[in-house]
Motif scaffolding. Structure first.
Motif, PDB file in Angstrom:
ATOM      1  N   TRP A 193      34.014  48.220  43.347  1.00 35.66           N
ATOM      2  CA  TRP A 193      35.130  48.333  42.386  1.00 35.66           C
ATOM      3  C   TRP A 193      34.636  48.094  40.972  1.00 35.66           C
ATOM      4  O   TRP A 193      35.025  48.777  40.026  1.00 35.66           O
ATOM      5  CB  TRP A 193      36.222  47.303  42.697  1.00 35.66           C
ATOM      6  N   THR A 218      42.502  42.993  38.037  1.00 36.21           N
ATOM      7  CA  THR A 218      41.753  44.157  37.582  1.00 36.21           C
ATOM      8  C   THR A 218      42.354  44.683  36.282  1.00 36.21           C
ATOM      9  O   THR A 218      43.538  44.485  35.996  1.00 36.21           O
ATOM     10  CB  THR A 218      41.793  45.300  38.626  1.00 36.21           C
ATOM     11  N   LEU A 269      37.146  43.802  36.268  1.00 40.63           N
ATOM     12  CA  LEU A 269      37.817  42.975  37.262  1.00 40.63           C
ATOM     13  C   LEU A 269      37.261  41.564  37.175  1.00 40.63           C
ATOM     14  O   LEU A 269      36.167  41.344  36.639  1.00 40.63           O
ATOM     15  CB  LEU A 269      37.649  43.526  38.684  1.00 40.63           C
ATOM     16  N   ARG A 277      34.742  50.955  38.000  1.00 44.61           N
ATOM     17  CA  ARG A 277      35.486  50.723  36.761  1.00 44.61           C
ATOM     18  C   ARG A 277      34.563  50.771  35.547  1.00 44.61           C
ATOM     19  O   ARG A 277      34.973  51.190  34.463  1.00 44.61           O
ATOM     20  CB  ARG A 277      36.219  49.380  36.833  1.00 44.61           C
TER      21      ARG A 277
END
Ligand SMILES: [Zn+2]
Length: 499
Positions: A90, A36, A69, A94
């Motif tokens: 995720w 990430t 990521l 982000r």
């Protein structure tokens, strides 16, 4: 230009009972583990990955990159709901945190299926599209084996697929995706998304027939680049991933252009060429004993190496990588100079490690997936930790992490065993445990086509029809979702092969 970069890569064999869990995405295999943020660029550097090529092109162009990521898992059954939802969440979190961006680049496979989402990549692209402004471009690179969906095309401003199989152009495809982004971005900033068209082949093509090192693949891909120019931004022919039960499964052509007629024309021209080549997509298949006999015959006649492709058990197509049809046939044949790899069997690798080099043990190797292991005496000839750098044209530079490995001698056959599943597409996988592929008469690889890159010097390739989850004959697959009109390719059987 501010560009967000993410990758979520899985090729799903929906006929495999082994799901892709979060652990599989988190761990390293042939590719890096889940990374990430700022971990992303260094983890991917030096690999032949699409995101690596894209990052390189962005850096050279002076773009500001916002790494979100990147993760991949070895091909297998569907991605678990838990893993899919978590990774997508995720990625979106982000992306939100990155603030306004001019573009989002996604490194996707294009044949991902999740337990609860049959169009895994389409849903990722749609979710990203929904998260950004209309003036933001969304582009993605795709694997050669993508099963392209309408949702994927609708949500993106360019989809750019590999043009080689073996996939030696993965990083190059990332660079081409960057070029496509630069071509479509001015229009998008002015409120004009590119026109696009998608067409589908009326037939499936087995993986073993898709190589671009042979006809008809070679000529179908040779002219694709010529169809791009100032008004046609990107045209891709994806050959599809057959062992996936989705409506979209199979070859497709997608084009992004200034106008709809231009996109449609590019698609029609490529599809016409593909359809004209239908009869050329056929391959002689050999039952295991026939495959070994034929390979030895050619090896003796040519004085060179012959490769037997154990295509059905190819881990790169979701195979378990542990079936023993060819190992059993090879031991029975009792010939010198035969090696097989890579069998995925963590128990046997651990046992051999414990016994030590030189130990004589009785093994029950492989066959965990179908209850048919090879049982017999074996000598441990070498051990390895499974960590090495690949050397071939496709995997070269990749840091392999296959867990504890061992070389066994079963009868007169040299067997490379690893703890993790990995397609035997690089000679380093054998050399790591002291088996020199080039010193053999016959090397049996759990691979369909990718091995051709690093075994280009082989005198011949014999395709075997041994047990596994990736059949060449698609009629043996119980499709429930595939378009009913799709033709499954005719298969040529050699003598001794099952019908
Ligand atoms: Zn592929």
């Amino acid at each position: 230009m501010r560009v967000a970069v993410a990758g979520f890569v899985h090729e799903t064999n929906t006929f495999s009972p082994h799901p892709a869990t979060m652990d599989r995405f988190a761990e390293a295999d042939g590719w890096p583990p889940l990374v990430t943020g700022s971990e992303l660029p260094p983890a991917l550097a030096g690999s032949n990955l699409p995101a690596t090529g894209f990052l390189e092109a962005a850096r050279l162009d002076g773009a500001e990159v916002l790494p979100l990521l990147w993760c991949s898992a070895v091909p297998s059954g569907p991605v678990t709901r838990e893993a899919y939802d978590a990774i997508l969440a995720w990625m979106l979190e982000r992306l939100q945190a990155a603030g306004p961006v001019d573009a989002v680049y996604l490194d996707l496979h294009g044949a991902m299926v999740a337990e609860h989402e049959r169009d895994g990549d389409g849903a990722v692209l749609a979710a990203v599209r929904a998260e950004v402004e209309a003036s933001t471009a969304v582009v993605a690179s795709l694997d050669f084996h993508a099963n392209v969906s309408g949702a994927m095309v609708d949500a993106s401003d360019a989809l750019v697929a590999f043009r080689t199989y073996p996939h030696v152009d993965m990083a190059a495809t990332g660079r081409r995706t960057y070029a496509a982004l630069k071509a479509v971005l001015p229009g998008i900033r002015d409120g004009r998304r590119p026109a696009r068209a998608l067409g589908r082949s009326p037939f499936l093509v087995p993986l073993v027939c898709q190589s671009t090192d042979a006809e008809p693949g070679r000529r179908l891909y040779a002219g694709l680049g010529d169809r791009e120019g100032p008004s046609v931004y990107a045209t891709s022919l994806a050959m599809g991933f057959p062992p996936a039960d989705t409506w979209e499964t199979g070859p497709s052509v997608v084009s992004y252009a200034e106008t709809e007629p231009a996109a449609r024309q590019a698609v029609a021209a490529v599809l016409a060429q593909l359809e004209a080549a239908e009869a050329e997509f056929a391959v002689p298949l050999h039952a295991p004993e026939s495959a070994i006999a034929e390979a030895l015959r050619i090896a003796d006649a040519s004085g060179g190496l012959v490769v037997v492709a154990d295509t059905r058990d190819n881990p790169g197509a979701g195979g378990a990588g542990d079936t023993t049809g060819l190992l059993t046939a090879a031991v029975k044949r009792d010939a010198e100079g035969v090696a097989i790899g890579v069998l995925a069997d963590p128990d046997t690798a651990a046992r051999a490690t414990q016994a030590g080099v030189g130990a004589e043990i009785t093994v029950s190797v492989g066959g965990r997936s179908d209850g048919r292991p090879y049982v017999g005496p074996a000598r441990v000839t070498a051990l390895g930790d499974g960590r090495f750098t690949a050397t071939g044209p496709m995997f070269g530079g990749s840091h392999m992490d296959l867990g504890p490995m061992a070389a066994l001698r079963c009868g007169r056959v040299a067997v490379a065993v690893a703890s993790r599943r990995m397609q035997a597409a690089d000679r380093s996988m054998f050399r790591h445990v002291g088996i020199e592929p080039d010193a053999q008469r016959v090397v049996i690889v759990k691979s369909s086509v990718h091995f051709r890159a690093d075994f280009a010097h082989a005198k011949a390739v014999v395709v075997a029809d041994a047990p596994g989850l990736n059949p060449v004959n698609h009629d043996t697959l119980d499709y429930q979702h595939l378009r009913s009109s799709v033709r499954r390719m005719p298969v040529v059987h050699a003598s001794g092969a099952p019908g």
